[in-house]
Design an enzyme around this catalytic site. Structure first.
Site, PDB file in Angstrom:
ATOM      1  N   TYR A 118       0.879  -1.171   0.000  1.00 51.47           N
ATOM      2  CA  TYR A 118       0.000   0.000   0.000  1.00 51.47           C
ATOM      3  C   TYR A 118       0.918   1.223   0.000  1.00 51.47           C
ATOM      4  O   TYR A 118       1.121   1.881   1.013  1.00 51.47           O
ATOM      5  CB  TYR A 118      -0.923  -0.025   1.223  1.00 51.47           C
ATOM      6  N   ARG A 119       1.506   1.464  -1.179  1.00 52.97           N
ATOM      7  CA  ARG A 119       2.520   2.516  -1.288  1.00 52.97           C
ATOM      8  C   ARG A 119       2.202   3.514  -2.404  1.00 52.97           C
ATOM      9  O   ARG A 119       2.893   4.523  -2.532  1.00 52.97           O
ATOM     10  CB  ARG A 119       3.894   1.896  -1.533  1.00 52.97           C
ATOM     11  N   ASN A 178      18.229  -3.956  -7.444  1.00 50.88           N
ATOM     12  CA  ASN A 178      16.993  -4.195  -6.697  1.00 50.88           C
ATOM     13  C   ASN A 178      15.753  -4.133  -7.594  1.00 50.88           C
ATOM     14  O   ASN A 178      14.829  -3.348  -7.364  1.00 50.88           O
ATOM     15  CB  ASN A 178      16.865  -3.174  -5.562  1.00 50.88           C
ATOM     16  N   ASP A 267      20.617  -6.377   1.209  1.00 52.15           N
ATOM     17  CA  ASP A 267      20.918  -5.064   1.786  1.00 52.15           C
ATOM     18  C   ASP A 267      22.068  -5.168   2.778  1.00 52.15           C
ATOM     19  O   ASP A 267      22.954  -4.308   2.821  1.00 52.15           O
ATOM     20  CB  ASP A 267      19.682  -4.499   2.494  1.00 52.15           C
TER      21      ASP A 267
END
Length: 346
Positions: A118-119, A178, A267
């Site tokens: 939900y971005r 990424n 990461d």
């Protein structure tokens, strides 16, 4: 661009990491998202993960981003700041929310894994040259970016193009590809990511990722495709990693790891490699530090882990090849005074 005078110029730090972080909801038990009754709150974001790991390893780090003027934004800023990261350049957006996502407990590599983001329209998607403090972004020995930011919006892509453009006094630009297929609905991802990678000084990419994005098969093909960066690091999962450094090729196998959760390892690897780069260590040692930091992340349930102390990591990195090959790292290894595998190795 912000006009910053000499009296209030930002402090120069070891690393600046720019990108979106989101509040993550982790399931209380395995199962479909439809069936999980409750979730635990954490944070997730490739760039903030790198920032937190580097700060925990003793480096000065600044995270630059935008979050909503909401409780989730408060949580992100407070949590990232608790690792010792400078968060004073994170801006609050009263009109856009902080991004959140939910995921299942299973391995991301399986078909059963689910992630619900939900971005869309998040505060971070409004990052642009005139909505972030560019002076603070550029006040680092290293600037760490990822391809995720480029996919968030047109203005985010323009910002990354600005930051990877050649210019006098530019910090060393580290770029982790990424690739997130779900964020590149228009199909432009492969070309954009190639462009940004070729503008960076140090590039991280997974071997399987390069095949998925560009159809490149094997580390040699990947190295040939990226002649521009001063350093290219190809992550090869549990087998190890290969670095291409101006014609020199170095492969370092990964230690054996008893994996708890395969999240956050990429990461963490980048953080370990960058930490060793800042210290001026040889390429082999940079790769080994990357592997050790990744092993710390792989042996905990979440994205972030307590790294080994620098003294401990340096001791392991200094092992000869045979002793390095005997390492087996499991849960709690970074906290133990001396792991059993160290007793067995000379």
């Amino acid at each position: 661009m912000t006009a910053t005078g000499p009296c209030n110029a930002p402090d120069v730090v070891d690393v600046v990491a720019l990108g979106e972080s989101m509040v993550t909801f982790l399931p209380s038990r395995p199962g479909r998202l439809a069936d999980v009754p409750s979730f635990d709150r954490a944070i997730g974001g490739a760039e903030s993960n790198v920032a937190c790991a580097l700060a925990a390893a003793g480096h000065s780090v600044r995270w630059v981003s935008r979050v909503g003027a909401d409780g989730f934004g408060d949580h992100l800023v407070e949590t990232v700041g608790s690792y010792g990261v400078d968060v004073t350049s994170v801006r609050r957006d009263p009109a856009r929310p902080t991004g959140i996502y939910f995921r299942t407990a299973g391995d991301r590599a399986t078909d059963a894994h689910e992630v619900a983001y939900y971005r869309a329209g998040s505060a971070a998607s409004a990052m642009a040259a005139d909505t972030v403090d560019l002076d603070a972004v550029r006040a680092g020995r290293v600037l760490h970016l990822t391809g995720i930011t480029a996919a968030l919006s047109v203005q985010c892509l323009a910002l990354l193009r600005e930051l990877t453009a050649p210019r006098p006094g530019r910090p060393l630009v580290s770029f982790d590809v990424n690739h997130r297929p779900g964020l590149w609905q228009d199909g432009s991802g492969p070309q954009v990511l190639l462009e940004l990678a070729r503008g960076a000084d140090l590039v991280f990419v997974g071997e399987d990722e390069a095949e998925e994005v560009w159809g490149l098969h094997g580390v040699d093909a990947i190295g040939t495709a990226f002649p521009d960066p001063g350093m290219l690091v190809v992550k090869q999962g549990g087998r190890g990693a290969t670095a291409f450094d101006k014609g020199d090729v170095t492969f370092v196998p990964a230690p054996h790891v008893d994996v708890v959760a395969a999240v956050g390892a990429g990461d963490a690897f980048a953080a370990g490699f960058l930490s060793a780069t800042l210290r001026g260590l040889p390429v082999r040692d940079r790769l080994r530090h990357g592997h050790l930091m990744a092993a710390a992340a792989l042996t905990v349930p979440g994205d972030l882990a307590v790294p080994p102390t620098r003294e401990r990591a340096d001791r392991l990195v200094a092992l000869d090849d045979a002793a390095w090959g005997t390492l087996r790292l499991g849960p709690g290894w970074t906290q133990a005074e001396q792991a059993p595998e160290e007793v067995r190795t000379p």
